[in-house]
Scaffold this active site. Structure first.
Site: not given
Ligand code: MN
Length: 155
Positions: A69, A71, A75, A109, A123
């Site tokens: 994914e 976005h 992270h 990732h 995370c």
């Molecule tokens: Mn992610």
């Protein structure tokens, strides 16, 4: 919160065996949508309205993987258990305990656990964040143009 910890200090949640913490629920990774992943659990360790970030603990079972994914949000990842590999952008890397992985915004990732042990990681993420996007067939083809990434995705 269970009766057993009623008298504990309210700002302390003790670690229990097996990467669990008092009063923290272990949830399925994603309960909505149909994003492809395998054998991943999620625990939210820190989340409160007066803190801009959240800290979660994810655990990928042996041979499992998170969703491929990307976005807009970032992270910050700290590996704390086991070994595996990750894809971040165009880089495929072996990862193990206490390695730090930064995932910039809009970067593809994915994390994969080794076949014989779980991969656990903390995370750090913005509390308010955009939803992940999955690759379109065209984007997947572009990623697969790299033999290293294709081998990672198939491995
Ligand atoms: Mn992610």
């Amino acid at each position: 919160m269970s009766d057993a910890i009623k008298n504990e200090a309210p700002n302390l949640r003790r670690h229990e065996d097996g990467f669990a913490w008092q009063g923290v629920q272990r949830l399925a990774y994603k309960q909505d949508g149909d994003a492809p992943f395998h054998d991943v659990s999620r625990q939210t360790l820190f989340s409160r309205p007066d803190l801009a970030g959240e800290l979660r603990y994810f655990e990928v079972g042996p041979g499992g993987h998170t969703t491929l994914e990307r976005h807009g949000h970032v992270h910050g990842v700290v590996i704390v258990r086991g070994r595996g590999r990750c894809l971040v952008g165009s880089d495929v890397s072996e990862i193990g305990p206490l390695d730090l992985v930064t995932i910039p915004g809009w970067t593809w990732h994915q994390f994969k656990a080794a076949p014989d042990e779980p991969l656990g990681f903390l995370c750090l993420v913005d509390a308010t964040r955009d939803r992940p996007a999955l690759p379109t067939p065209e984007e997947l083809a572009t990623l697969r143009a790299s033999p290293e990434i294709a081998a990672f995705l198939d491995g």
